[in-house]
Scaffold this active site. Sequence first.
Site, mmCIF file in Angstrom:
data_model
loop_
_atom_site.group_PDB
_atom_site.id
_atom_site.type_symbol
_atom_site.label_atom_id
_atom_site.label_comp_id
_atom_site.label_asym_id
_atom_site.label_seq_id
_atom_site.Cartn_x
_atom_site.Cartn_y
_atom_site.Cartn_z
ATOM 1 N N GLY A 220 0.836 -1.187 0.000
ATOM 2 C CA GLY A 220 0.000 0.000 0.000
ATOM 3 C C GLY A 220 0.874 1.241 0.000
ATOM 4 O O GLY A 220 2.099 1.181 -0.106
ATOM 5 N N GLY A 222 2.328 4.771 1.850
ATOM 6 C CA GLY A 222 2.602 5.285 3.187
ATOM 7 C C GLY A 222 3.978 4.906 3.684
ATOM 8 O O GLY A 222 4.731 4.160 3.045
ATOM 9 N N GLU A 245 -2.319 -3.624 -6.436
ATOM 10 C CA GLU A 245 -3.311 -2.643 -6.892
ATOM 11 C C GLU A 245 -2.606 -1.373 -7.337
ATOM 12 O O GLU A 245 -2.776 -0.890 -8.454
ATOM 13 C CB GLU A 245 -4.274 -2.341 -5.743
ATOM 14 C CG GLU A 245 -5.170 -1.126 -5.951
ATOM 15 C CD GLU A 245 -5.975 -0.807 -4.705
ATOM 16 O OE1 GLU A 245 -6.750 -1.681 -4.288
ATOM 17 O OE2 GLU A 245 -5.833 0.298 -4.155
#
Length: 446
Positions: A220, A222, A245
Amino acid sequence: MDFTQEYNQKLVSADKAVQLVQSGDWVDYGWCTGTPVVLDQALARRTDELTDVKVRGGILLKPLAIFEREDAGEHFCWNSWHMGGLERKYIARGLAYYAPIRYSELPRYYRDSDTKVDVAMLQVAPMDKHGYFNFGPNASHLTAVCETAKHIIVEVNENMPRCLGGFENSIHISQVEYVVEGENPAINELGGGGPATEVDQAVAKLIVNEIPNGACLQLGIGGMPNAVGSLIAESDLKDQGVHTEMYVDAFVDIARAGKINGSKKNIDRFRQTYAFGAGTKKMYDYMDENPELMSAPVSYTNDIRSIAALDNFISINNAVDIDLFGQVNAESAGTKHISGAGGQLDFVLGAYLSNGGKSFICCSSTFSTKDGQLKSRIVPTLNPGSIVTDTRANTHYVVTEYGMVNLKGLSTWQRTEALISIAHPQFRDELIAEAEKLKIWRRSNK
């Protein structure tokens, strides 16, 4: 065939192109770095002529011209599939609204429902010799949008990377109504949230120890996922694969360190597969014309069946907070909207179905409020209005700087004990007391 003639016949000014938009229309603005620029500015110039225009998109990286005026809400509203910082500001102004959906479902939603797309406006790469405009790092759901749209306008940007290798990542000149040549701005960048903190690094070390050679990675956005990427790049791990993704800068660092080759992937061998990407110019340059990368629709990248088909799948995502039942909130702070469902649940489910797969939800044990109060991210129950992104039955590994726990299959008292063991020590007694009230505490592990 030379498609130049057809291109020139469809080439118009932005002001002419946006005349297609009428009051009450639904207008799709592309996705992330594919959000149009000169078309948005031209539509803003028509503000006084239009009312109730519903604009749809997601992950804005620059302010929209249509919302510059104070009375913008009387003319336009933004409907987002996934929100970032700019969109949160638009929510506060009453201009934006989130559409809750699993990101993987978007292509089907456009194709199979009564979704209305009156006009699609997409920023794309220049037309190639075969007549195709590449979507850049935004394959996502854009082919489905175009298949549904009554009118399609492409805004050409010479700086848009051409992201190849997969499918549903471009549109042909024959499908386009108008072509607009933009001002070729640099593609908007999205940073990784600053350098990794000591907490990020502590969490990353715990996760990297669980990654085997030949794993397939999903990261992800971050500090913590970036920290994991940095440690992988510096590690002795080898033969890593990518199926994600969102493509982020960390993958570039891992690949340049020689850790990624995709040789152990069960599907799409030797390819780094992704639905969209947002990062720095370094990343966009790496993605451009790179045959190792595979740009594909989100209905493929986030499909639980695709994820499960890849052995040793490692999914790493962030959370806002998690309660003692194991419910993960990655979308809001109470009723205050932060992000969206995205693909986190798909990857949590798919990773567990993968042979040897693991999903990790990581967060710092605490955060500080604006007035300096220290708060625990592990809470007795989620705050009213908080969104359950991952249900308690699906949560696998949870990681803070104080340790890692596997919640899969644990009873309520076991998972309570496990989660309190990785909470900040300052809050453990308080959490135990609350757990006793909830009848989910059996013994002390202090």
